[in-house]
Design a protein around this motif. Structure first.
Motif, PDB file in Angstrom:
ATOM      1  N   HIS A 265      64.136  39.694  26.116  1.00  0.00           N
ATOM      2  CA  HIS A 265      63.127  40.088  26.560  1.00  0.00           C
ATOM      3  C   HIS A 265      63.011  40.775  28.068  1.00  0.00           C
ATOM      4  O   HIS A 265      64.012  40.510  28.721  1.00  0.00           O
ATOM      5  CB  HIS A 265      62.375  38.843  26.951  1.00  0.00           C
ATOM      6  CG  HIS A 265      60.888  38.995  27.397  1.00  0.00           C
ATOM      7  ND1 HIS A 265      59.948  38.005  28.174  1.00  0.00           N
ATOM      8  CD2 HIS A 265      59.667  40.103  27.260  1.00  0.00           C
ATOM      9  CE1 HIS A 265      58.769  38.744  28.099  1.00  0.00           C
ATOM     10  NE2 HIS A 265      58.597  39.977  27.697  1.00  0.00           N
ATOM     11  N   ILE A 266      62.525  41.986  27.906  1.00  0.00           N
ATOM     12  CA  ILE A 266      62.584  43.032  29.259  1.00  0.00           C
ATOM     13  C   ILE A 266      61.141  43.448  29.588  1.00  0.00           C
ATOM     14  O   ILE A 266      60.501  43.675  28.816  1.00  0.00           O
ATOM     15  CB  ILE A 266      63.482  44.078  28.959  1.00  0.00           C
ATOM     16  CG1 ILE A 266      65.002  44.010  28.751  1.00  0.00           C
ATOM     17  CG2 ILE A 266      63.158  45.516  29.862  1.00  0.00           C
ATOM     18  CD1 ILE A 266      65.778  45.027  28.469  1.00  0.00           C
ATOM     19  N   THR A 267      60.997  43.368  30.711  1.00  0.00           N
ATOM     20  CA  THR A 267      59.529  43.847  31.529  1.00  0.00           C
ATOM     21  C   THR A 267      59.847  44.834  32.291  1.00  0.00           C
ATOM     22  O   THR A 267      60.594  45.089  33.186  1.00  0.00           O
ATOM     23  CB  THR A 267      58.991  42.456  31.975  1.00  0.00           C
ATOM     24  OG1 THR A 267      58.688  41.412  31.392  1.00  0.00           O
ATOM     25  CG2 THR A 267      57.565  43.086  32.761  1.00  0.00           C
ATOM     26  N   VAL A 268      59.106  46.121  32.283  1.00  0.00           N
ATOM     27  CA  VAL A 268      59.237  47.158  32.949  1.00  0.00           C
ATOM     28  C   VAL A 268      57.646  47.712  33.258  1.00  0.00           C
ATOM     29  O   VAL A 268      56.923  47.369  32.732  1.00  0.00           O
ATOM     30  CB  VAL A 268      59.911  48.212  32.369  1.00  0.00           C
ATOM     31  CG1 VAL A 268      61.412  47.978  32.053  1.00  0.00           C
ATOM     32  CG2 VAL A 268      59.324  49.010  31.262  1.00  0.00           C
TER      33      VAL A 268
ATOM     34  N   SER B 256      62.086  53.855  34.160  1.00  0.00           N
ATOM     35  CA  SER B 256      62.912  54.097  33.051  1.00  0.00           C
ATOM     36  C   SER B 256      63.396  52.862  32.368  1.00  0.00           C
ATOM     37  O   SER B 256      63.302  51.737  32.771  1.00  0.00           O
ATOM     38  CB  SER B 256      64.322  54.862  33.542  1.00  0.00           C
ATOM     39  OG  SER B 256      64.983  53.810  34.673  1.00  0.00           O
ATOM     40  N   LEU B 257      63.858  53.034  31.286  1.00  0.00           N
ATOM     41  CA  LEU B 257      64.305  51.905  30.215  1.00  0.00           C
ATOM     42  C   LEU B 257      65.510  52.150  29.539  1.00  0.00           C
ATOM     43  O   LEU B 257      66.037  53.236  29.128  1.00  0.00           O
ATOM     44  CB  LEU B 257      63.121  51.654  29.201  1.00  0.00           C
ATOM     45  CG  LEU B 257      63.474  50.722  27.950  1.00  0.00           C
ATOM     46  CD1 LEU B 257      63.206  49.393  28.575  1.00  0.00           C
ATOM     47  CD2 LEU B 257      62.561  51.028  26.857  1.00  0.00           C
ATOM     48  N   GLU B 258      66.429  50.927  29.610  1.00  0.00           N
ATOM     49  CA  GLU B 258      67.557  51.159  28.781  1.00  0.00           C
ATOM     50  C   GLU B 258      67.679  49.716  28.095  1.00  0.00           C
ATOM     51  O   GLU B 258      67.537  48.556  28.591  1.00  0.00           O
ATOM     52  CB  GLU B 258      68.930  51.336  29.661  1.00  0.00           C
ATOM     53  CG  GLU B 258      69.985  51.451  28.818  1.00  0.00           C
ATOM     54  CD  GLU B 258      71.369  51.901  29.742  1.00  0.00           C
ATOM     55  OE1 GLU B 258      71.351  51.590  30.807  1.00  0.00           O
ATOM     56  OE2 GLU B 258      72.104  52.348  28.889  1.00  0.00           O
ATOM     57  N   LEU B 259      67.793  49.577  26.790  1.00  0.00           N
ATOM     58  CA  LEU B 259      67.974  48.526  25.980  1.00  0.00           C
ATOM     59  C   LEU B 259      69.524  48.553  25.476  1.00  0.00           C
ATOM     60  O   LEU B 259      69.950  49.649  24.864  1.00  0.00           O
ATOM     61  CB  LEU B 259      66.959  48.583  24.730  1.00  0.00           C
ATOM     62  CG  LEU B 259      65.462  48.552  25.259  1.00  0.00           C
ATOM     63  CD1 LEU B 259      64.602  48.544  23.872  1.00  0.00           C
ATOM     64  CD2 LEU B 259      65.095  47.452  26.293  1.00  0.00           C
TER      65      LEU B 259
ATOM     66  N   HIS C 131      56.113  54.393  28.586  1.00  0.00           N
ATOM     67  CA  HIS C 131      54.419  54.190  28.313  1.00  0.00           C
ATOM     68  C   HIS C 131      53.809  53.061  27.905  1.00  0.00           C
ATOM     69  O   HIS C 131      54.715  52.187  27.349  1.00  0.00           O
ATOM     70  CB  HIS C 131      54.090  55.509  27.412  1.00  0.00           C
ATOM     71  CG  HIS C 131      52.534  55.663  27.262  1.00  0.00           C
ATOM     72  ND1 HIS C 131      51.622  55.166  26.216  1.00  0.00           N
ATOM     73  CD2 HIS C 131      51.577  56.321  28.199  1.00  0.00           C
ATOM     74  CE1 HIS C 131      50.350  55.356  26.293  1.00  0.00           C
ATOM     75  NE2 HIS C 131      50.457  56.243  27.783  1.00  0.00           N
ATOM     76  N   TRP C 132      52.893  52.581  28.207  1.00  0.00           N
ATOM     77  CA  TRP C 132      52.267  51.341  27.807  1.00  0.00           C
ATOM     78  C   TRP C 132      52.289  51.084  26.303  1.00  0.00           C
ATOM     79  O   TRP C 132      52.419  49.889  25.844  1.00  0.00           O
ATOM     80  CB  TRP C 132      50.651  51.043  28.370  1.00  0.00           C
ATOM     81  CG  TRP C 132      49.837  51.765  27.673  1.00  0.00           C
ATOM     82  CD1 TRP C 132      49.383  53.059  28.243  1.00  0.00           C
ATOM     83  CD2 TRP C 132      49.075  51.779  26.420  1.00  0.00           C
ATOM     84  NE1 TRP C 132      48.364  53.532  27.105  1.00  0.00           N
ATOM     85  CE2 TRP C 132      48.405  52.980  26.222  1.00  0.00           C
ATOM     86  CE3 TRP C 132      49.202  50.540  25.416  1.00  0.00           C
ATOM     87  CZ2 TRP C 132      47.366  53.103  25.044  1.00  0.00           C
ATOM     88  CZ3 TRP C 132      48.388  50.828  24.312  1.00  0.00           C
ATOM     89  CH2 TRP C 132      47.500  52.030  24.233  1.00  0.00           C
ATOM     90  N   SER C 133      52.259  52.166  25.555  1.00  0.00           N
ATOM     91  CA  SER C 133      52.281  52.009  24.072  1.00  0.00           C
ATOM     92  C   SER C 133      53.570  51.752  23.590  1.00  0.00           C
ATOM     93  O   SER C 133      53.700  51.398  22.326  1.00  0.00           O
ATOM     94  CB  SER C 133      51.481  53.271  23.319  1.00  0.00           C
ATOM     95  OG  SER C 133      52.532  54.348  24.002  1.00  0.00           O
TER      96      SER C 133
ATOM     97  N   GLN D 180      58.082  44.520  27.261  1.00  0.00           N
ATOM     98  CA  GLN D 180      56.726  44.225  27.851  1.00  0.00           C
ATOM     99  C   GLN D 180      56.527  45.323  29.113  1.00  0.00           C
ATOM    100  O   GLN D 180      57.328  45.550  29.885  1.00  0.00           O
ATOM    101  CB  GLN D 180      56.593  42.953  28.338  1.00  0.00           C
ATOM    102  CG  GLN D 180      55.114  42.589  28.816  1.00  0.00           C
ATOM    103  CD  GLN D 180      54.949  40.964  29.315  1.00  0.00           C
ATOM    104  OE1 GLN D 180      55.978  40.125  29.213  1.00  0.00           O
ATOM    105  NE2 GLN D 180      53.664  40.653  29.334  1.00  0.00           N
ATOM    106  N   VAL D 181      55.420  46.171  28.896  1.00  0.00           N
ATOM    107  CA  VAL D 181      55.147  47.063  30.044  1.00  0.00           C
ATOM    108  C   VAL D 181      53.999  46.821  30.772  1.00  0.00           C
ATOM    109  O   VAL D 181      52.915  46.544  30.204  1.00  0.00           O
ATOM    110  CB  VAL D 181      54.918  48.626  29.091  1.00  0.00           C
ATOM    111  CG1 VAL D 181      54.742  49.542  30.246  1.00  0.00           C
ATOM    112  CG2 VAL D 181      56.070  48.747  28.079  1.00  0.00           C
ATOM    113  N   PHE D 182      54.062  46.775  32.075  1.00  0.00           N
ATOM    114  CA  PHE D 182      52.996  46.463  32.945  1.00  0.00           C
ATOM    115  C   PHE D 182      52.405  47.753  33.459  1.00  0.00           C
ATOM    116  O   PHE D 182      53.077  48.692  34.011  1.00  0.00           O
ATOM    117  CB  PHE D 182      53.371  45.635  34.182  1.00  0.00           C
ATOM    118  CG  PHE D 182      53.749  44.129  33.709  1.00  0.00           C
ATOM    119  CD1 PHE D 182      54.678  43.503  33.859  1.00  0.00           C
ATOM    120  CD2 PHE D 182      52.470  43.335  33.501  1.00  0.00           C
ATOM    121  CE1 PHE D 182      55.030  42.226  33.463  1.00  0.00           C
ATOM    122  CE2 PHE D 182      52.712  42.143  33.074  1.00  0.00           C
ATOM    123  CZ  PHE D 182      53.588  41.586  33.073  1.00  0.00           C
TER     124      PHE D 182
END
Lengths: 113, 115
Positions: A10-13, A18-21, A82-84, A110-112
């Motif tokens: 689980h990752i929350t940003v 920026s994002l890295e999975l 983006h939230w989407s 999850q995007v806040f």
């Protein structure tokens, strides 16, 4: 046998960050690598794939992934989330001499706002 | 093409009953896959077909599960008798092949609840 590990369950940003999975695979030869996204209540949709050639692969929705043979990794990135983009993301590996795709256990994003 | 079509979208059944899940792959695709998704196990490949022939059913959990593909445009996954632990989302996917520039296209899944 090939396998896939997604270390982050689980990752929350925050939106705009920026994002890295992360994705690590195990396979003796050059694998076929995929990232899929699953929105709630939906099936899986292909984001991008790597078979050969340029190790930096561009996908849909602004995502990219880089194949690093030395690290057995195929991490997914996006410069501004983006939230989407909130969804579950699956990394998958396919072997060259068989027809199966092996999926990782997924990372829920999850995007806040 | 409308994509991979699965029916029903939701199924609630009582323990012991027979359940049949249906899938229509994308026309022209040679491969069809059945997956099961649960919180505990994630996405598991149950069985896949090539040109209507089952190639690998090693993921089928037990004899209660069976799958058929009588023709290129239809496949079924049957559970008889069903048990509560079979509750999951079952996905069907199809692809041209996996040894080339192609991808697997997934249906929207069937959410099965066995009570």
């Amino acid at each position: 046998a090939q396998s896939v590990t997604q270390p982050d369950i689980h990752i929350t940003v925050s939106e705009g960050a920026s994002l890295e999975l992360r994705c690590n695979y195990s396979y003796g030869a050059t694998p076929y690598l995929f990232w899929y996204v699953q929105s709630p209540g939906q099936g899986l949709q292909l984001l991008l794939k790597y078979f050969s050639g340029d190790t930096l692969v561009q996908g849909i929705k602004g995502f990219e992934a880089e194949f690093k043979r030395s690290q057995s990794s195929f991490n997914l990135r996006k410069p501004s989330v983006h939230w989407s983009d909130a969804a579950e993301y699956f990394c998958a590996v396919g072997a060259g001499n068989t027809d199966k795709l092996i999926f990782g256990t997924g990372t829920r994003l999850q995007v806040f706002p | 093409d409308a994509g991979v079509i699965q029916s029903p979208r939701h199924e609630v059944t009582e323990m012991g009953q027979e359940v049949t899940l249906r899938c229509k792959p994308i026309s022209g695709h040679d491969y069809l896959f059945w997956y099961r998704q649960t919180m505990m196990r994630g996405l598991e490949l149950l069985i896949y077909f090539n040109n209507n022939v089952p190639i690998d059913d090693s993921g089928m959990p037990e004899d209660r599960f069976s799958a058929k593909m009588p023709n290129a445009s239809f496949s079924t996954l049957k559970i008889q008798p069903s048990e509560p632990r079979d509750s999951a989302v079952y996905f069907c996917a199809s692809s041209l092949n996996l040894q080339g520039n192609t991808e697997a296209f997934f249906g929207q899944g069937t959410r099965l609840t066995v009570v």
